[in-house]
Design a protein around this motif. Structure first.
Motif, PDB file in Angstrom:
ATOM      1  N   ARG A  19      -0.807   8.815  16.124  1.00  0.00           N
ATOM      2  CA  ARG A  19      -1.815   8.207  16.239  1.00  0.00           C
ATOM      3  C   ARG A  19      -2.332   7.014  15.241  1.00  0.00           C
ATOM      4  O   ARG A  19      -3.084   6.011  15.647  1.00  0.00           O
ATOM      5  CB  ARG A  19      -2.994   9.638  16.213  1.00  0.00           C
ATOM      6  CG  ARG A  19      -3.200  10.673  17.800  1.00  0.00           C
ATOM      7  CD  ARG A  19      -4.934  11.528  17.416  1.00  0.00           C
ATOM      8  NE  ARG A  19      -4.479  11.841  18.435  1.00  0.00           N
ATOM      9  CZ  ARG A  19      -5.780  12.045  18.655  1.00  0.00           C
ATOM     10  NH1 ARG A  19      -7.057  12.119  17.807  1.00  0.00           N
ATOM     11  NH2 ARG A  19      -5.882  12.812  19.881  1.00  0.00           N
ATOM     12  N   THR A  20      -1.653   7.354  14.193  1.00  0.00           N
ATOM     13  CA  THR A  20      -1.842   6.287  13.271  1.00  0.00           C
ATOM     14  C   THR A  20      -0.990   4.876  13.852  1.00  0.00           C
ATOM     15  O   THR A  20      -1.736   4.051  13.514  1.00  0.00           O
ATOM     16  CB  THR A  20      -1.131   7.176  12.020  1.00  0.00           C
ATOM     17  OG1 THR A  20      -1.852   8.272  11.336  1.00  0.00           O
ATOM     18  CG2 THR A  20      -0.912   5.316  10.683  1.00  0.00           C
ATOM     19  N   SER A  21      -0.387   5.155  14.704  1.00  0.00           N
ATOM     20  CA  SER A  21       0.605   3.797  14.823  1.00  0.00           C
ATOM     21  C   SER A  21      -0.304   3.442  16.395  1.00  0.00           C
ATOM     22  O   SER A  21      -0.360   2.411  16.214  1.00  0.00           O
ATOM     23  CB  SER A  21       1.825   4.169  14.989  1.00  0.00           C
ATOM     24  OG  SER A  21       2.525   4.193  14.363  1.00  0.00           O
ATOM     25  N   VAL A  24      -3.160   1.563  14.707  1.00  0.00           N
ATOM     26  CA  VAL A  24      -2.643   0.339  14.056  1.00  0.00           C
ATOM     27  C   VAL A  24      -2.488  -1.189  14.975  1.00  0.00           C
ATOM     28  O   VAL A  24      -3.472  -1.893  15.090  1.00  0.00           O
ATOM     29  CB  VAL A  24      -1.231  -0.002  12.656  1.00  0.00           C
ATOM     30  CG1 VAL A  24      -0.617  -1.292  12.883  1.00  0.00           C
ATOM     31  CG2 VAL A  24      -1.517   1.392  12.296  1.00  0.00           C
ATOM     32  N   THR A  45     -13.186   4.878   6.663  1.00  0.00           N
ATOM     33  CA  THR A  45     -12.517   5.546   6.945  1.00  0.00           C
ATOM     34  C   THR A  45     -13.115   6.600   7.366  1.00  0.00           C
ATOM     35  O   THR A  45     -13.122   7.112   8.745  1.00  0.00           O
ATOM     36  CB  THR A  45     -11.651   6.307   5.695  1.00  0.00           C
ATOM     37  OG1 THR A  45     -12.123   6.701   5.517  1.00  0.00           O
ATOM     38  CG2 THR A  45     -10.480   5.011   5.726  1.00  0.00           C
ATOM     39  N   THR A  58      -5.732  10.515   9.053  1.00  0.00           N
ATOM     40  CA  THR A  58      -4.993   9.322  10.342  1.00  0.00           C
ATOM     41  C   THR A  58      -5.643   8.112  10.017  1.00  0.00           C
ATOM     42  O   THR A  58      -5.084   6.778  10.065  1.00  0.00           O
ATOM     43  CB  THR A  58      -5.240   9.468  11.396  1.00  0.00           C
ATOM     44  OG1 THR A  58      -4.480  11.669  11.552  1.00  0.00           O
ATOM     45  CG2 THR A  58      -4.797   9.104  12.816  1.00  0.00           C
ATOM     46  N   VAL A  59      -7.074   7.472  10.177  1.00  0.00           N
ATOM     47  CA  VAL A  59      -7.629   6.159   9.347  1.00  0.00           C
ATOM     48  C   VAL A  59      -7.301   5.793   8.557  1.00  0.00           C
ATOM     49  O   VAL A  59      -6.368   4.329   9.011  1.00  0.00           O
ATOM     50  CB  VAL A  59      -8.964   6.587   9.785  1.00  0.00           C
ATOM     51  CG1 VAL A  59      -9.909   5.373   9.481  1.00  0.00           C
ATOM     52  CG2 VAL A  59      -9.502   7.723  11.305  1.00  0.00           C
ATOM     53  N   GLN A  61      -4.103   6.864   6.092  1.00  0.00           N
ATOM     54  CA  GLN A  61      -2.831   5.398   6.932  1.00  0.00           C
ATOM     55  C   GLN A  61      -3.090   4.104   7.472  1.00  0.00           C
ATOM     56  O   GLN A  61      -2.431   3.556   7.450  1.00  0.00           O
ATOM     57  CB  GLN A  61      -2.068   6.370   7.212  1.00  0.00           C
ATOM     58  CG  GLN A  61      -1.469   8.340   6.422  1.00  0.00           C
ATOM     59  CD  GLN A  61      -0.950   8.964   6.979  1.00  0.00           C
ATOM     60  OE1 GLN A  61       0.090   9.127   7.639  1.00  0.00           O
ATOM     61  NE2 GLN A  61      -1.385  10.138   6.458  1.00  0.00           N
ATOM     62  N   ALA A  62      -3.622   4.527   8.548  1.00  0.00           N
ATOM     63  CA  ALA A  62      -3.355   3.063   9.372  1.00  0.00           C
ATOM     64  C   ALA A  62      -4.386   1.538   8.599  1.00  0.00           C
ATOM     65  O   ALA A  62      -3.602   0.660   8.619  1.00  0.00           O
ATOM     66  CB  ALA A  62      -4.864   3.488  10.348  1.00  0.00           C
ATOM     67  N   ARG A  65      -1.589   0.860   5.880  1.00  0.00           N
ATOM     68  CA  ARG A  65      -0.254   0.193   6.380  1.00  0.00           C
ATOM     69  C   ARG A  65      -0.749  -1.583   6.902  1.00  0.00           C
ATOM     70  O   ARG A  65      -0.260  -2.347   6.718  1.00  0.00           O
ATOM     71  CB  ARG A  65       0.193   0.649   8.321  1.00  0.00           C
ATOM     72  CG  ARG A  65       1.943   0.327   8.643  1.00  0.00           C
ATOM     73  CD  ARG A  65       1.940   0.969   9.713  1.00  0.00           C
ATOM     74  NE  ARG A  65       1.844   2.102   9.262  1.00  0.00           N
ATOM     75  CZ  ARG A  65       2.045   3.564  11.193  1.00  0.00           C
ATOM     76  NH1 ARG A  65       2.775   2.454  11.431  1.00  0.00           N
ATOM     77  NH2 ARG A  65       2.483   4.846  10.647  1.00  0.00           N
ATOM     78  N   SER A 365       8.523   1.117  12.660  1.00  0.00           N
ATOM     79  CA  SER A 365       7.323   0.814  12.910  1.00  0.00           C
ATOM     80  C   SER A 365       6.715  -0.818  14.337  1.00  0.00           C
ATOM     81  O   SER A 365       6.778  -0.054  15.279  1.00  0.00           O
ATOM     82  CB  SER A 365       6.142   0.499  12.192  1.00  0.00           C
ATOM     83  OG  SER A 365       4.943  -0.807  12.497  1.00  0.00           O
TER      84      SER A 365
END
Length: 463
Positions: A19-21, A24, A45, A58-59, A61-62, A65, A365
């Protein structure tokens, strides 16, 4: 679908894993199409996590990144905003086919196997450069070893052992100005040794062909079929050097079959010859683990060349060459006589990125993103280019689309250019006439832009 002001996200489309990817990619696409403009403030967030029914981590981390890529910047007390520093995002969605030329000042280029350069790890690179500048010794700021900074050669040796099965001592690694620099060095040293011609794949990368043509007296085309280079044709020539792309052939997309690898190495031993292995975009294999490099099977007969242009950026102009021992010293002397070697500071920064794990995270990624774009390109070709077939393995950053025999691929490319789409005809990469095709690069472009370009190609071919 959630609003978040200027954001239009569909959390029901988010995968259960990764979900993070996914987030992003959605945020990056919003920056690309202008939904998120420079300076725009993103939701906190916790707010966005609640709206998307995701974990706040998760948010976070996005956001992190994207901040590492230089696309977002966090201001204390001012939230997280789209970066306003000099940052070039890809142009907005192209206009419909009929209006592309008037409204698109630049061509939508799907002709090359480039990665998504918007994902370059800007913040991580800047951090590495600052660390290098803060710690570089007087010796490191002086004239560097012409075969490359020891730190980078050590980092590359470790990287190649992990990723390509190439086990070498750092002393065997020669840092070059990309694959082009490696080919130029090899061609000059081979010429000095009396090898003045070279065999090449047909079709094959026209850039490599031009480079070798500059240094060599002649090139001998060797056909490529579904198993890769046709060694049975090579053995009937007088050549003693051959350039191949065994992991993922450009432009056909095939991998050199195991029996062909054995035949090629046997040929090199028989003629006292050299296989130049261009490890072209070997980092990207989507259906299985990447094929091991040929160098590991015959280090005395294979010169391994590659770069990180497909993982970081071609602008770095950093690649490497690992040659058989009997050529090594001559290559180093030629590099010294040419330009004293590559700039030291970028080499030290790259060594930091490899050693810190940033490069491997970057590759993971990009593999996910490029695989999604490849899948979308395949679906669009299936929908908009009926009667055309896709060839090659699920790998790399380009697709070969075979056209019906009655279609002129050069004419299709010219008509596409007239409406704002740049694509390479397969004939551009051939020595002799053959079946028509198009080489489509999908790496740099968000999915909607890819779909639009391929739809335009379908209109032209059907017309």
């Amino acid at each position: 679908m959630t609003g978040s002001g200027f954001l239009q996200l569909a959390p029901d489309q988010a995968p259960r894993k990764g979900r993070t990817s996914w987030l992003v990619e959605q945020l990056r696409a919003a920056m690309t199409d202008g939904s998120l403009q420079v300076g725009a403030r993103l939701p906190a967030t916790r707010v966005l996590a609640a709206e998307l029914s995701m974990a706040r981590g998760t948010v976070a981390q996005a956001y992190q990144r994207l901040a590492e890529e230089g696309l977002l910047v966090a201001h204390q007390g001012g939230g997280t905003r789209v970066a306003g520093t000099p940052l070039t995002l890809p142009p907005a969605e192209p206009a419909p086919v009929g209006a592309m030329r008037e409204e698109s000042p630049e061509l939508l280029d799907i002709s090359s196997g480039m990665p998504d350069l918007s994902a370059f790890p800007r913040a991580a690179w800047l951090k590495a450069e600052r660390a290098v500048l803060a710690t570089a010794t007087a010796r490191e700021l002086g004239y560097a070893d012409p075969q490359g900074a020891p730190q980078l050669r050590a980092a590359l040796a470790a990287w190649l052992a992990r990723s390509r099965g190439v086990t070498v001592n750092p002393q065997q690694v020669i840092v070059t100005a990309g694959v082009t620099g490696a080919l130029s060095l090899l061609a000059q040293v081979l010429r000095d040794a009396g090898i003045t011609t070279c065999a090449v794949e047909d079709p094959g990368a026209c850039g490599n062909r031009r480079n070798l043509s500059y240094w060599m007296d002649g090139l001998t085309p060797i056909p490529v079929d579904a198993d890769g280079l046709a060694v049975s044709h090579l053995i009937h020539t007088d050549e003693r050097a051959v350039l191949v792309t065994p992991a993922h052939q450009f432009p056909t997309g095939v991998a050199l079959a195991p029996h062909r690898r054995g035949e090629l190495l046997a040929w090199a031993k028989e003629v006292d010859g050299l296989v130049i292995e261009d490890d072209y975009d070997s980092e990207y294999r989507y259906d299985r683990a990447p094929i091991r490099a040929m160098h590991a099977a015959a280090p005395d007969r294979v010169a391994h060349i590659s770069s990180l242009s497909k993982v970081l950026a071609p602008a770095l102009r950093l690649g490497w060459l690992i040659a058989p021992p009997h050529l090594h010293d001559d290559l180093v002397r030629k590099r010294w006589a040419t330009d004293l070697g590559s700039p030291a500071l970028p080499q030290l920064a790259l060594a930091q990125l490899i050693g810190s794990g940033v490069l491997e995270r970057q590759l993971r990624s990009l593999r996910l993103r490029h695989r999604q774009r490849r899948d979308a390109a395949v679906a669009a070709i299936t929908e908009h280019l009926p009667g055309c077939t896709i060839e090659g393995i699920a790998a790399g950053l380009h697709l070969l689309v075979r056209l019906p025999e009655h279609v002129d691929d050069a004419e299709v490319a010219a008509r596409a250019r007239a409406v704002g789409v740049s694509v390479h005809p397969l004939s551009q990469h051939r020595f002799a006439p053959g079946s028509p095709g198009l080489v489509i690069g999908y790496g740099p472009h968000p999915i909607p832009r890819l779909q639009r370009a391929i739809e335009a190609l379908g209109t032209i071919i059907r017309g």
